[in-house]
Design a protein around this motif. Structure first.
Motif, PDB file in Angstrom:
ATOM      1  N   ASP A   1       0.827  -1.211   0.000  1.00 21.69           N
ATOM      2  CA  ASP A   1       0.000   0.000   0.000  1.00 21.69           C
ATOM      3  C   ASP A   1       0.865   1.267   0.000  1.00 21.69           C
ATOM      4  O   ASP A   1       0.568   2.231  -0.705  1.00 21.69           O
ATOM      5  N   ASP A   2       1.947   1.250   0.772  1.00 16.61           N
ATOM      6  CA  ASP A   2       2.868   2.390   0.789  1.00 16.61           C
ATOM      7  C   ASP A   2       3.534   2.555  -0.575  1.00 16.61           C
ATOM      8  O   ASP A   2       3.708   3.681  -1.060  1.00 16.61           O
ATOM      9  N   ILE A   3       3.924   1.443  -1.162  1.00 18.29           N
ATOM     10  CA  ILE A   3       4.583   1.488  -2.463  1.00 18.29           C
ATOM     11  C   ILE A   3       3.646   2.058  -3.519  1.00 18.29           C
ATOM     12  O   ILE A   3       4.065   2.834  -4.386  1.00 18.29           O
ATOM     13  N   CYS A   4       2.350   1.708  -3.425  1.00 13.09           N
ATOM     14  CA  CYS A   4       1.354   2.265  -4.354  1.00 13.09           C
ATOM     15  C   CYS A   4       1.362   3.791  -4.289  1.00 13.09           C
ATOM     16  O   CYS A   4       1.373   4.464  -5.327  1.00 13.09           O
ATOM     17  N   ARG A   5       1.330   4.333  -3.082  1.00 13.97           N
ATOM     18  CA  ARG A   5       1.302   5.782  -2.913  1.00 13.97           C
ATOM     19  C   ARG A   5       2.605   6.420  -3.386  1.00 13.97           C
ATOM     20  O   ARG A   5       2.595   7.450  -4.052  1.00 13.97           O
ATOM     21  N   ILE A   6       3.741   5.813  -3.046  1.00 20.48           N
ATOM     22  CA  ILE A   6       5.047   6.381  -3.409  1.00 20.48           C
ATOM     23  C   ILE A   6       5.255   6.386  -4.919  1.00 20.48           C
ATOM     24  O   ILE A   6       5.701   7.386  -5.498  1.00 20.48           O
ATOM     25  N   MET A   7       4.918   5.266  -5.560  1.00 22.49           N
ATOM     26  CA  MET A   7       5.182   5.136  -6.994  1.00 22.49           C
ATOM     27  C   MET A   7       4.033   5.665  -7.851  1.00 22.49           C
ATOM     28  O   MET A   7       4.185   5.813  -9.061  1.00 22.49           O
ATOM     29  N   GLY A   8       2.883   5.893  -7.227  1.00 23.36           N
ATOM     30  CA  GLY A   8       1.742   6.437  -7.956  1.00 23.36           C
ATOM     31  C   GLY A   8       1.101   5.433  -8.906  1.00 23.36           C
ATOM     32  O   GLY A   8       0.611   5.814  -9.977  1.00 23.36           O
TER      33      GLY A   8
ATOM     34  N   HIS B   1       6.665  -8.933  -9.186  1.00 23.25           N
ATOM     35  CA  HIS B   1       6.834 -10.280  -9.739  1.00 23.25           C
ATOM     36  C   HIS B   1       7.839 -10.270 -10.896  1.00 23.25           C
ATOM     37  O   HIS B   1       8.742 -11.107 -10.952  1.00 23.25           O
ATOM     38  N   ARG B   2       7.705  -9.321 -11.805  1.00 28.29           N
ATOM     39  CA  ARG B   2       8.633  -9.239 -12.946  1.00 28.29           C
ATOM     40  C   ARG B   2      10.060  -8.940 -12.483  1.00 28.29           C
ATOM     41  O   ARG B   2      11.022  -9.479 -13.022  1.00 28.29           O
ATOM     42  N   SER B   3      10.184  -8.114 -11.469  1.00 26.76           N
ATOM     43  CA  SER B   3      11.510  -7.765 -10.946  1.00 26.76           C
ATOM     44  C   SER B   3      12.194  -8.980 -10.332  1.00 26.76           C
ATOM     45  O   SER B   3      13.373  -9.247 -10.586  1.00 26.76           O
ATOM     46  N   ILE B   4      11.453  -9.727  -9.548  1.00 28.24           N
ATOM     47  CA  ILE B   4      12.003 -10.931  -8.922  1.00 28.24           C
ATOM     48  C   ILE B   4      12.352 -11.973  -9.983  1.00 28.24           C
ATOM     49  O   ILE B   4      13.402 -12.612  -9.920  1.00 28.24           O
ATOM     50  N   CYS B   5      11.485 -12.138 -10.972  1.00 33.89           N
ATOM     51  CA  CYS B   5      11.767 -13.079 -12.057  1.00 33.89           C
ATOM     52  C   CYS B   5      13.039 -12.689 -12.804  1.00 33.89           C
ATOM     53  O   CYS B   5      13.865 -13.548 -13.149  1.00 33.89           O
TER      54      CYS B   5
ATOM     55  N   ASN C   1      -1.378   1.543  -9.121  1.00 31.45           N
ATOM     56  CA  ASN C   1      -2.344   0.788  -8.330  1.00 31.45           C
ATOM     57  C   ASN C   1      -1.727  -0.491  -7.748  1.00 31.45           C
ATOM     58  O   ASN C   1      -0.631  -0.900  -8.118  1.00 31.45           O
ATOM     59  N   TYR C   2      -2.492  -1.106  -6.867  1.00 30.42           N
ATOM     60  CA  TYR C   2      -2.017  -2.261  -6.109  1.00 30.42           C
ATOM     61  C   TYR C   2      -1.602  -3.411  -7.030  1.00 30.42           C
ATOM     62  O   TYR C   2      -0.535  -4.002  -6.849  1.00 30.42           O
ATOM     63  N   GLN C   3      -2.431  -3.742  -8.006  1.00 30.25           N
ATOM     64  CA  GLN C   3      -2.115  -4.860  -8.904  1.00 30.25           C
ATOM     65  C   GLN C   3      -0.868  -4.568  -9.730  1.00 30.25           C
ATOM     66  O   GLN C   3      -0.058  -5.458  -9.975  1.00 30.25           O
ATOM     67  N   SER C   4      -0.666  -3.326 -10.130  1.00 31.69           N
ATOM     68  CA  SER C   4       0.534  -2.965 -10.881  1.00 31.69           C
ATOM     69  C   SER C   4       1.788  -3.129 -10.025  1.00 31.69           C
ATOM     70  O   SER C   4       2.830  -3.560 -10.519  1.00 31.69           O
ATOM     71  N   VAL C   5       1.679  -2.811  -8.743  1.00 30.03           N
ATOM     72  CA  VAL C   5       2.798  -3.006  -7.824  1.00 30.03           C
ATOM     73  C   VAL C   5       3.132  -4.490  -7.732  1.00 30.03           C
ATOM     74  O   VAL C   5       4.301  -4.890  -7.822  1.00 30.03           O
TER      75      VAL C   5
END
Length: 170
Positions: free
Chosen positions: A135-142, A153-157, A144-148
């Protein structure tokens, strides 16, 4: 005098670490180390050519600690011997190798991290290093939750893909 000061600064930490394995009294250990350097300085003319100053310092400290134990009649459970010094030297070498291996792995991870996109680096940093919630990351990066979640997931992969290419030498 300047060279002597540099010699002292270079070896004091190692000598203290070495001596602390055999003495619990920090002040007495400092005195023993000081005695080694005072002896080296005052008798430098009579010592001749010392081929390995580091070995000379460690052996001198070992002998000085043994003298201190004998003088105080507080015998240590085990006297410092050449065999115990060999064990310590091997342990130090093993620790040094482990630190080098750990540093190599850290450098590889940093290299992988640099290959990520700026947004991927940001989300990994926020989640794993700053311990932020989604939720914090959503606000910081601007975003939505699913995009975060998708970006995480893509970053970890991507990191797993890079790590899979790395040859791990143990």
């Amino acid at each position: 005098m300047d060279d002597f000061s540099k010699l002292y600064d270079k070896h004091i930490d190692g000598l203290f670490a070495f001596g602390s394995r055999f003495m619990t009294d920090r002040e007495a250990l400092k005195d023993c180390i000081q005695d080694v350097f005072v002896k080296l300085f005052t008798r430098k003319e009579g010592l001749g050519n010392i081929s390995n100053i580091e070995s000379y310092l460690y052996i001198s400290l070992r002998n000085r600690i043994n003298d201190e134990f004998r003088r105080n009649t507080k015998l240590c459970d085990s006297e410092i011997t050449d065999a115990s010094m060999q064990v310590i030297a091997e342990a130090d070498e093993y620790n040094r190798e482990q630190m080098e291996h750990s540093q190599s792995l850290s450098e590889s991870v940093a290299e992988f991290f640099d290959k990520l996109s700026p947004r991927q680096r940001q989300i990994i940093n926020l989640y794993y290093l700053e311990h932020r919630k989604y939720d914090d990351i959503c606000r910081i990066m601007g975003i939505n939750y699913q995009s975060v979640r998708n970006l995480m997931h893509r970053s970890i992969c991507r990191l797993r893909e890079y790590a899979g290419r790395m040859q791990i030498v143990v």
